[in-house]
Scaffold this active site. Sequence first.
Site, PDB file in Angstrom:
ATOM      1  CG  ASN A  47      -1.710   1.263   1.391  1.00  8.42           C
ATOM      2  OD1 ASN A  47      -1.747   2.096   0.495  1.00  8.42           O
ATOM      3  ND2 ASN A  47      -2.356   1.428   2.539  1.00  8.42           N
TER       4      ASN A  47
ATOM      5  CE  LYS B 205      -0.137   3.225   4.834  1.00  7.93           C
ATOM      6  NZ  LYS B 205      -0.139   3.316   6.277  1.00  7.93           N
TER       7      LYS B 205
ATOM      8  CG  HIS C  95      -5.855   2.092   5.176  1.00 13.43           C
ATOM      9  ND1 HIS C  95      -5.399   3.014   6.083  1.00 13.43           N
ATOM     10  CD2 HIS C  95      -4.872   1.173   5.032  1.00 13.43           C
ATOM     11  CE1 HIS C  95      -4.175   2.647   6.471  1.00 13.43           C
ATOM     12  NE2 HIS C  95      -3.836   1.541   5.850  1.00 13.43           N
TER      13      HIS C  95
ATOM     14  CD  GLU D  61      -2.904   5.582   6.738  1.00 15.48           C
ATOM     15  OE1 GLU D  61      -2.865   5.602   5.497  1.00 15.48           O
ATOM     16  OE2 GLU D  61      -2.008   5.050   7.428  1.00 15.48           O
TER      17      GLU D  61
ATOM     18  CD  GLU E 279      -3.632  -2.262   7.278  1.00 21.48           C
ATOM     19  OE1 GLU E 279      -2.550  -2.546   6.756  1.00 21.48           O
ATOM     20  OE2 GLU E 279      -4.203  -1.180   7.102  1.00 21.48           O
TER      21      GLU E 279
ATOM     22  N   GLY F  29       2.448   2.316  10.918  1.00 21.88           N
ATOM     23  CA  GLY F  29       3.439   3.390  10.797  1.00 21.88           C
ATOM     24  C   GLY F  29       4.120   3.741  12.110  1.00 21.88           C
TER      25      GLY F  29
ATOM     26  CB  SER G 297       5.008  -1.870  12.184  1.00 23.16           C
ATOM     27  OG  SER G 297       4.667  -0.511  12.404  1.00 23.16           O
TER      28      SER G 297
HETATM   29  P1  13P Z   1       2.947   0.389   7.804  1.00 19.45           P
HETATM   30  O1  13P Z   1       3.447  -0.900   7.200  1.00 19.45           O
HETATM   31  O2  13P Z   1       3.723   1.586   7.332  1.00 19.45           O
HETATM   32  O3  13P Z   1       2.813   0.299   9.284  1.00 19.45           O
HETATM   33  O4  13P Z   1       1.466   0.617   7.222  1.00 19.45           O
HETATM   34  C1  13P Z   1       0.567  -0.417   7.287  1.00 19.45           C
HETATM   35  C2  13P Z   1      -0.627  -0.049   6.476  1.00 19.45           C
HETATM   36  O5  13P Z   1      -1.341   0.880   6.794  1.00 19.45           O
HETATM   37  C3  13P Z   1      -0.877  -0.814   5.244  1.00 19.45           C
HETATM   38  O6  13P Z   1      -2.142  -0.548   4.732  1.00 19.45           O
END
Ligand code: 13P
Length: 246
Positions: A9, A11, A93, A95, A164, A170, A208
């Site tokens: 992903n 982002k 997601h 976010e 997740e 992150g 992560s």
């Molecule tokens: P990270 O791997 O940066 O923690 O992000 C995970 C994520 O949100 C994947 O959709």
Amino acid sequence: MRKQLIVGNWKMYGSHSANAELLSGIAAARPFMADVAVCVPFPYLSETAVALAAHGIHWGAQDCSAHEQGAYTGEVSAAMLAEFGCRYAIVGHSERRTYHAENDPLVADKAKAALARGVTPIVCVGETLAQREAGETEAVVKRQLSAAIHALAHCVGEMVVAYEPVWAIGTGRTATPEQAQAMHALLRAQLRAATPRADDMKILYGGSVKPDNAATLFAQPDIDGGLIGGASLKVADFVAICRAAD
Ligand code: 13P
């Protein structure tokens, strides 16, 4: 035996030059035992399709509209994603739930819209730190998955689920393999009650995931691969994570 799936992903990261390097690096590292895909920002779908078309690596988007078409400025429909050859669309997601106020019914409608156009929704669920500390983890995650199960009805078996935990995204703080497995087993049980195909469905872990923790996470019986954020932007890390899956 379920084949594992690793999805990057990206982002809101990327540029023409960075994408070209990343995509050619991933393509050059084939073959992988696992299925591999990258979910890129909308403007980069075309170049991603060109870069990956001949390499057996799939691509997708990070969202899709719940609507078929119409006056929805800024939205991108599942039909458009299908025209770009998208195999996947991430929906729900954390976010988007947090910054765009997406709720369970909207996420479920997006999943339904994606499937209607042959795009596999990767439905994200996960609890915040406050919810975990309040002992609400199971209830929150079950409620999130339940919305998608009801919306997809007889097509439940077609979606991919991603667990997740928001506190692991992150932050460098990963769920332990045991914590993640426990949640995946719970989700699998919920899917079993909804579809006879539950044991063939993929439940990905995200939060992560790095080269040094990927193999232990992916070795858990109900973890069928990963949804990778930060580490999917570095060729060496992403390739190492793809190789950690079998
Ligand atoms: P990270 O791997 O940066 O923690 O992000 C995970 C994520 O949100 C994947 O959709």
